[in-house]
Design an enzyme around this catalytic site. Structure first.
Site, mmCIF file in Angstrom:
data_model
loop_
_atom_site.group_PDB
_atom_site.id
_atom_site.type_symbol
_atom_site.label_atom_id
_atom_site.label_comp_id
_atom_site.label_asym_id
_atom_site.label_seq_id
_atom_site.Cartn_x
_atom_site.Cartn_y
_atom_site.Cartn_z
ATOM 1 N N ILE A 372 0.833 -1.211 0.000
ATOM 2 C CA ILE A 372 0.000 0.000 0.000
ATOM 3 C C ILE A 372 0.864 1.255 0.000
ATOM 4 C CG2 ILE A 372 -1.733 1.307 1.286
ATOM 5 C CD1 ILE A 372 -2.782 -1.324 2.393
ATOM 6 N N GLY A 375 7.505 3.983 3.493
ATOM 7 C CA GLY A 375 8.058 5.196 4.092
ATOM 8 C C GLY A 375 9.294 4.887 4.896
ATOM 9 N N MET A 377 9.654 4.755 8.073
ATOM 10 C CA MET A 377 9.410 3.921 9.242
ATOM 11 C C MET A 377 8.812 2.568 8.882
ATOM 12 S SD MET A 377 10.456 5.012 12.127
ATOM 13 C CE MET A 377 9.432 4.089 13.271
ATOM 14 N N GLY A 378 8.816 2.184 7.609
ATOM 15 C CA GLY A 378 8.348 0.861 7.266
ATOM 16 C C GLY A 378 7.452 0.830 6.056
ATOM 17 N N VAL A 380 3.698 -0.553 4.462
ATOM 18 C CA VAL A 380 2.332 -0.909 4.830
ATOM 19 C C VAL A 380 1.768 -1.803 3.723
ATOM 20 C CG1 VAL A 380 0.028 -0.071 5.406
ATOM 21 C CG2 VAL A 380 2.032 1.247 6.090
ATOM 22 N N LYS A 395 1.689 -2.928 8.997
ATOM 23 C CA LYS A 395 2.880 -2.086 8.916
ATOM 24 C C LYS A 395 4.067 -2.878 9.430
ATOM 25 C CE LYS A 395 4.680 2.530 9.762
ATOM 26 N NZ LYS A 395 4.374 3.905 10.196
ATOM 27 N N ASP A 490 3.205 15.122 13.430
ATOM 28 C CA ASP A 490 3.432 15.024 11.984
ATOM 29 C C ASP A 490 2.096 15.092 11.235
ATOM 30 O OD1 ASP A 490 4.939 14.899 9.697
ATOM 31 O OD2 ASP A 490 5.129 12.720 9.693
#
Length: 893
Positions: A372, A375, A377-378, A380, A395, A490
């Site tokens: 999907i 980013g 941080m991982g 998805v 995630k 954020d």
């Protein structure tokens, strides 16, 4: 003896028989062998022979003999025993060692991952206890005279630790070991150990002592419990990071349910400085045993170290011991000439499940369907639970970042932040765990729709009301998060998801800060920013402490961009943007050329949310939500074009005969002005500077009557610039303008704070002198402003400014009022208008102050310099120029 190759087995090797090759290493070849003797009494052993290409290399020969000498000195159950060390008739050395029925730790760890059977922390500590006990014997061993042999393994790794099916643990391969009876010494600067287990001092070209073995033990213990390798990426870079002390194992108790004492032991085993590391293996062994006492007993009540390891190996290799013995018997039988005894075949141990579905996440019950998003941080993925059939958004932390303790902790904190929240505008977290290869993950609601960022790319600016409706939902989500002590930090369109039923969901709490969570930033790291620069608040951009008002600022930026199609502030570089955020006030949304009129109320809402000082923003997300709801819920009556046309025709029918009557008036009679008597409000937006939606003005239906109002005749004297007093007048005096009271009685008929009356009149081209009625209107405007009715006050000033465009008193008050209502763009425009029509020092000083207030410091300095060029003795201008050139900011007024 002839050189042995894999193709020449089984074959005789002196009194031994080589049955099959086991391994081929850098120094030699290892074979499974058997002793001769009575049939049925054969015993397996291992023969290590130096490789043919190294047989004439004196360095390799010396190392081979050294390994035999050192290992022969050791007599402990935790060390593989040397049975014989000799040379064949050609002078080539060989070593005969005990056979260990089992697998090395690297193989068992890999099989555990394949079977998705995670090694428990008690089993991991039990293995570490056995290794530590063997190391204590190795490091403390003395010769016959009692002198320490000072033996150090120096290549401790999973491949050099054998785990027996019966639970025994033995160290092997002392080829690079250091000892007093060693004849060959390691070349300086050459590290023979495996990079992932090299101690910092060895990485810094030190030979390494007993504590280097303890470091390797600590890394292996961490890997067993964490379920992943410590080394990730390039081995050379890994060694450099270890040598510099920048890479240490992260805490396990924070991500895995293990006792905190394990982290303490691993920390002491792997400490960068030797003084902080365990001085001896014996001390490390005592602490490991103390931790193991906390482990629950096995199902059969056993608590012993060997029993634990045997039970674990039994789960991994349930039939392997019997199969291994059967294979040995078969090989022995095949070497006996004329023997026809058949050895029954036994089935293999259960193999890891065939990965028919490569998409199944290792060690979990989730099948990955599609990516999907990706980013920092991982990733998805859309995933499906194999048992429940439920689809979720999964995630997953990238494998490359699993060794980064800060990233791992932040990922876990994100999951905890989401888990503690429950709200219709927030996603729900269903599961959290770690894959068999060490990747952390969590499962949450799978949403259908698109992010606000994608919607912005396709749709352009959004109408005010729908944008505020989304803002209300976002503020509601923030309200729930803030009440739970979570600050998002954020907020941006990419983290606001619009579902198909137009429900907004707040996503990605990757850098969220939970209440009471300690977080410090390195002041020397100037670019260590948490958040997205375009949306972060000034105090967040300055890397200072933030609270819920930072999220309010970011939401204000999102709304501003939604409504106008532009970010409030832009710059070519991030540094320039952060500098602007610290000093500049964004222009009002109404000045950005939107596709529909922006009301003062919307301008004020955005200005309050985007205030540079957190104290002047909305105090909470709830307060901002209520302000948006007040605008969204303001009643309005839509007027179509036919209605507008009818009103225009009716107005023309009334005004036409009035205009003809005025034309027929006698020259001696005073000209006639009209004010329309009105009733029954209709909501029509005003085209210029007028509100829309919530602040709609009242236009009333025109009745067929008019009230004549006297108008003062136009002065016959030449027009006088209000800024230039006539001869003999006081320089401070403003020109008086006379207007009958009745004209302003209708113009300023007490509008409510959120509505104002619009009247049709025939304003004169030239303003008449101001009288007490105008002063009364100014006083009324000041009262409105004092009582918090900024919109009404600004409306009065705008009317006066249109009538008296060059009057200093009106322009000064108008600019002050606009600034008081956060209309900085309007305030600056009016100040410029005053300074253009009035060359007096007061107008120029006011303009400079206003320019500085809106962040135009360079323009303010230029204005002051122009003033000083005309009037070098102006003390106030000199003082302001000095202050503006430094760090002090003067406030207007």
């Amino acid at each position: 003896m002839d050189e042995v190759s894999p193709l020449s087995t089984p074959r005789k090797f002196g009194r031994l028989t080589l049955l099959r090759p086991i391994a081929r290493g850098g120094m030699g070849e290892v074979f499974l062998a058997t002793t001769g003797g009575i049939e049925g009494a054969e015993r397996p052993c291992v023969v290590k022979i130096i490789r043919r290409e190294n047989a004439r290399d004196k360095s390799f020969l010396a190392r081979f003999f050294d390994e035999a000498r050192i290992q022969a000195q050791l007599q402990h159950p935790g060390v593989a025993q040397i049975l014989e060390a000799s040379t064949d008739p050609t002078g080539k050395p060989f070593v005969v060692m005990e056979y260990i029925e089992g697998r090395n730790l690297g193989e068992t760890r890999q099989r555990s991952a394949q079977l998705r059977s995670h090694i428990s922390w008690p089993d991991s500590v039990a293995i570490a206890v056995c290794v530590a006990e063997a190391l204590a014997h190795i490091h403390e061993r003395t010769d016959a005279a009692g002198s320490p042999l000072e033996i150090v393994h120096r290549d401790l790794s999973p491949q050099n630790i054998m785990i027996g099916y019966g639970g025994e643990v033995k160290l092997i391969d002392f080829g690079t070991a250091r000892g007093e009876n060693r004849k060959c010494h390691t070349v300086s600067g050459v590290v023979f150990a495996k990079p992932g287990y090299v101690a910092p001092e060895v990485a810094n070209n030190s030979p390494g002592g007993p504590q280097a073995d303890l470091y390797a033990l600590g890394i292996m213990l961490w890997e067993l419990i964490a379920g992943r390798r410590f080394l990730a990426g390039d081995p050379a870079e890994h060694l450099a990071e270890v040598a510099a002390g920048r890479l240490v194992p992260c805490s396990l108790a924070l991500s895995i349910n293990v006792p905190m004492e394990i982290d303490t032991v691993i920390s002491r085993l792997t400490a960068y400085h030797l003084k902080d590391r365990y001085p001896t293996a014996r001390e490390a062994l005592r602490d490991l045993l103390r931790v193991l006492k906390r482990a629950p007993s096995l199902a059969n009540g056993e608590r012993g170290v060997r029993a634990r390891i045997s039970h674990w190996m039994g789960r991994l290799y349930p039939v392997e011991p019997a199969r291994s013995r059967a294979e040995f018997a078969k090989l022995v039988t095949q070497t006996r000439e004329g023997s026809e005894r058949r050895i029954p075949e036994l089935p293999l141990s259960p193999q890891p499940p065939a990965v028919a579905d490569e998409a199944v996440l290792p060690g979990t019950r989730y099948r990955l369907l599609k990516l999907i998003a990706r980013g920092a941080m991982g990733e998805v993925h859309e995933a499906e639970h194999l048992d429940l059939g439920r689809r979720s958004a999964l995630k997953i932390l990238p494998l490359a970042r699993c060794n980064d303790s800060e990233v791992t902790l932040r990922f876990r904190s994100e999951a905890r932040a989401v888990a503690r929240l429950s709200h219709k505008n927030l996603v729900t977290l269903h599961d959290f765990g770690t894959t068999s290869d060490g990747r952390a993950f969590y499962a949450m609601d799978l949403l259908e729709g698109e992010t606000l960022a994608r919607r912005n790319e396709k749709g352009g600016p959004m109408p005010v009301r729908p944008a505020l409706e989304l803002g209300v939902q976002a503020a509601s989500a923030l309200e729930a998060a803030h009440s739970a002590g979570v600050i998002h930090r954020d907020i941006k369109p990419a983290n606001l998801f619009i579902t198909r039923d137009n429900c907004l969901k707040l996503l990605d709490f990757g850098i969220a800060r939970v209440k009471d969570q300690n977080e410090t930033q390195n002041p020397d790291d100037a670019m260590s920013l948490l958040g997205t620069p375009e949306y972060m608040a000034p105090e967040q951009a300055a890397r200072g402490p933030v609270d819920a008002r930072a999220d309010i600022y970011a939401l204000g930026v999102v709304l501003y961009e939604l409504i106008t199609g532009h970010l409030p502030l832009t710059a070519p570089t991030t540094i320039a943007l952060l500098d602007k955020k610290a000093h500049l006030v964004p222009p009002p949304a109404s000045k950005r050329g939107t596709r529909e009129p922006i009301s003062n109320a919307v301008d004020q809402l955005l200005a309050k949310a985007l205030n540079l000082d957190p104290k002047d923003r909305f105090s909470s997300a709830a307060q901002m939500r209520q302000a948006m709801e007040a605008i969204v819920n303001k009643p309005r009556l839509d007027v179509n074009r036919r209605t507008l046309a009818s009103i225009a025709i009716a107005a023309a029918a009334v005004l036409l005969p009035i205009g003809m009557g005025l034309h027929r008036s006698k020259a001696t009679e005073a000209p006639v002005r009209t004010a329309l008597v009105t009733s029954k409000a209709l909501a029509i937006p005003v085209a210029t500077g007028a509100p829309s939606d919530a602040h709609r003005v009242k236009v009333r239906r025109v009745e067929q009557r008019a009230i004549p109002l006297p108008v003062t005749p136009k002065p016959t004297a030449p027009a006088v610039n209000p800024a230039t007093p006539p001869p003999g007048a006081s320089p401070a005096a403003s020109p008086a303008v006379a207007t009958p009271p009745s004209a302003f009685a209708e113009q300023t008929a007490a509008p409510t704070p959120h509505e104002q009356a619009v009247h049709v009149d025939d304003a004169d081209d030239n303003a008449t002198p101001m009288d007490d009625a105008v002063k009364s209107a100014l006083s009324q405007a000041r009262d409105y402003l004092k009582n918090g009715h900024g919109v009404a006050a600004l409306s009065v000033y705008r009317k006066l400014g249109a009538r008296y465009p060059e009057d200093p008193t009106v322009l000064h008050g108008w600019s002050d009022c606009a600034a008081a209502t956060a209309g900085w763009g309007e305030a600056l425009k009016v100040a410029q208008q005053w300074a253009t029509t009035d060359s007096a020092p007061g107008a120029q000083l006011y303009l400079a102050k206003t320019q500085r207030r809106v962040g135009q410091r360079g323009d303010a300095i230029a204005t002051l310099r122009r003033l000083l060029a005309a009037d070098p003795s102006n003390k106030e201008a000199q003082g302001l120029l000095e202050r503006f050139g430094g760090r002090t900011v003067a406030s207007a007024g």
